[in-house]
Design a protein around this motif. Structure first.
Motif, PDB file in Angstrom:
ATOM      1  N   LYS A 100      27.824  23.961  51.003  1.00 15.59           N
ATOM      2  CA  LYS A 100      26.812  22.911  51.152  1.00 15.59           C
ATOM      3  C   LYS A 100      25.743  23.248  52.185  1.00 15.59           C
ATOM      4  O   LYS A 100      24.702  22.603  52.242  1.00 15.59           O
ATOM      5  N   GLY A 101      26.020  24.216  53.046  1.00 15.18           N
ATOM      6  CA  GLY A 101      25.087  24.511  54.136  1.00 15.18           C
ATOM      7  C   GLY A 101      24.168  25.674  53.850  1.00 15.18           C
ATOM      8  O   GLY A 101      23.062  25.739  54.359  1.00 15.18           O
ATOM      9  N   GLY A 102      24.665  26.634  53.054  1.00  8.53           N
ATOM     10  CA  GLY A 102      23.845  27.795  52.756  1.00  8.53           C
ATOM     11  C   GLY A 102      23.687  28.717  53.948  1.00  8.53           C
ATOM     12  O   GLY A 102      24.397  28.628  54.948  1.00  8.53           O
ATOM     13  N   SER A 103      22.702  29.595  53.832  1.00  6.62           N
ATOM     14  CA  SER A 103      22.484  30.640  54.820  1.00  6.62           C
ATOM     15  C   SER A 103      22.221  30.098  56.229  1.00  6.62           C
ATOM     16  O   SER A 103      22.607  30.701  57.221  1.00  6.62           O
ATOM     17  N   GLY A 150      32.981  29.021  50.953  1.00  9.80           N
ATOM     18  CA  GLY A 150      32.081  29.292  52.067  1.00  9.80           C
ATOM     19  C   GLY A 150      32.435  28.486  53.302  1.00  9.80           C
ATOM     20  O   GLY A 150      33.190  27.512  53.229  1.00  9.80           O
ATOM     21  N   TYR A 151      31.886  28.873  54.425  1.00  7.62           N
ATOM     22  CA  TYR A 151      32.242  28.241  55.696  1.00  7.62           C
ATOM     23  C   TYR A 151      31.793  26.786  55.785  1.00  7.62           C
ATOM     24  O   TYR A 151      32.295  26.035  56.606  1.00  7.62           O
ATOM     25  N   GLU A 153      29.310  31.242  51.213  1.00  5.15           N
ATOM     26  CA  GLU A 153      28.425  30.145  51.601  1.00  5.15           C
ATOM     27  C   GLU A 153      27.013  30.406  51.104  1.00  5.15           C
ATOM     28  O   GLU A 153      26.308  29.490  50.650  1.00  5.15           O
ATOM     29  N   LEU A 154      26.582  31.667  51.187  1.00  6.82           N
ATOM     30  CA  LEU A 154      25.242  32.011  50.691  1.00  6.82           C
ATOM     31  C   LEU A 154      25.112  31.719  49.196  1.00  6.82           C
ATOM     32  O   LEU A 154      24.040  31.320  48.722  1.00  6.82           O
TER      33      LEU A 154
END
Length: 332
Positions: free
Chosen positions: A83-86, A78-79, A71-72
């Protein structure tokens, strides 16, 4: 778990510096004992919510390091599908409700989760984390009031890492040495805890869990801890000296404290510590490989996960183009 969080965050900092992580990145290095100790007190039915310094919380919940790191790096594995990032990750399976980017905004959400536990009578509780900067937010006290009024099963954790977003706690908070007393006006008991010692954190966590599960309502634990890195990767940390940071590392590092106790009280050998390091190193090798090889999300993912049960179409021009008069087309 503390060692996994430390090595995960170190690698996240490294690949951020290589330009492989975009946007914000807030590292948890120095605060590992807090979430690790508290998570050991919880059950699968309990829920967790926190702010943007959230990688350690996700790992402690049992979320896969590969999914967090992917995700990072903005990958589909990613979780949040990259699209959400850190700052924006969730896992309904692990009862982790974020990962929120607005300071203090997670506190009313955590209070709502606690209300859901009480309404459903499922025996669960919510652990709601916040930083020392968030405790000055007005919404926090609205949440305290409702939690106390309804005797909700919620543990409020103040992770006091001393510097908010770059301002020392004594410069931004009245009564800076007693943040645990911020709920006193609502009858919420609070306690200070050495957040650098996992055993003290765990003992306080079990006391708080017993308090909440017995129906006594909310409780506050102020974890006195310290972050080694800047507020985010863009923060050079000029508001404190290098000597101060090094002093904390030498005298109160949570991993060093635990290792010393394991050696003296439980006779854990140096060879066993090397085995731990080797296992974590292998996990991180696989984590980084996955985060760098998982594909980037397709452009069509821009329109998914926005509304539950509804997917807006990119071709719906009436929803995206302004009216010819320049006024809003929304029929209010």
């Amino acid at each position: 778990m503390m060692l996994l969080i430390r090595r995960f965050e170190e690698r996240a900092g490294q690949i951020y510096g290589m330009g492989k992580i975009a946007g914000f990145c807030h590292l948890y290095i120095g605060q590992e004992a807090v979430v690790t100790g508290l998570q050991s007190c919880l059950t699968e039915k309990d829920t967790i919510v926190t702010a943007y310094r959230d990688h350690g919380h996700m790992l402690a919940c049992g979320m896969d390091p590969k999914g967090v790191m992917a995700e990072l790096t903005g990958r589909i594995g990613g979780y949040s599908k990259g699209k959400g990032g850190s700052m924006h990750m969730f896992s309904r399976e692990k009862n982790f409700f974020g990962g929120h980017g607005i300071v203090g905004a997670q506190v009313p959400i955590g209070t709502g989760l606690a209300f859901a536990h009480k309404y459903r009578k499922d025996g669960g509780l919510c652990v709601t984390y916040m930083g020392d900067g968030a405790v000055n937010q007005g919404q926090v006290y609205e949440a305290f009031n409702m939690a106390a009024l309804w005797q909700l099963p919620v543990i409020y954790i103040i992770e006091n890492n001393q510097y908010s977003m770059g301002t020392a706690v004594a410069r931004h908070a009245a009564m800076p040495h007693e943040l645990y007393n911020r709920g006193i006006a609502y009858g919420i008991k609070g306690y200070p805890v050495n957040g650098m010692d996992i055993l003290e954190v765990e003992a306080a966590g079990r006391m708080a869990v017993d308090h909440v599960r017995s129906g006594k309502g909310p409780i506050i634990l102020e974890m006195k801890t310290y972050r080694y890195r800047g507020h985010s990767m863009s923060d050079p940390g000029k508001y404190r000296s290098k000597e101060e940071v090094e002093s904390v590392k030498e005298q109160a590092d949570p991993l060093s404290l635990l290792q010393s106790k394991l050696e003296k009280e439980f006779k854990v050998s140096e060879a066993e510590f090397k085995t731990f390091e080797k296992e974590i190193k292998e996990i991180m090798v696989q984590t980084i490989e996955f985060a760098e090889t998982s594909p980037e999300p397709d452009a069509s993912e821009l329109f998914t996960d926005i509304y539950v049960g509804e997917t807006p179409q990119a071709s719906d021009k009436s929803a995206s183009e302004p009216s010819s008069s320049g006024s809003s087309s929304i029929g209010w």
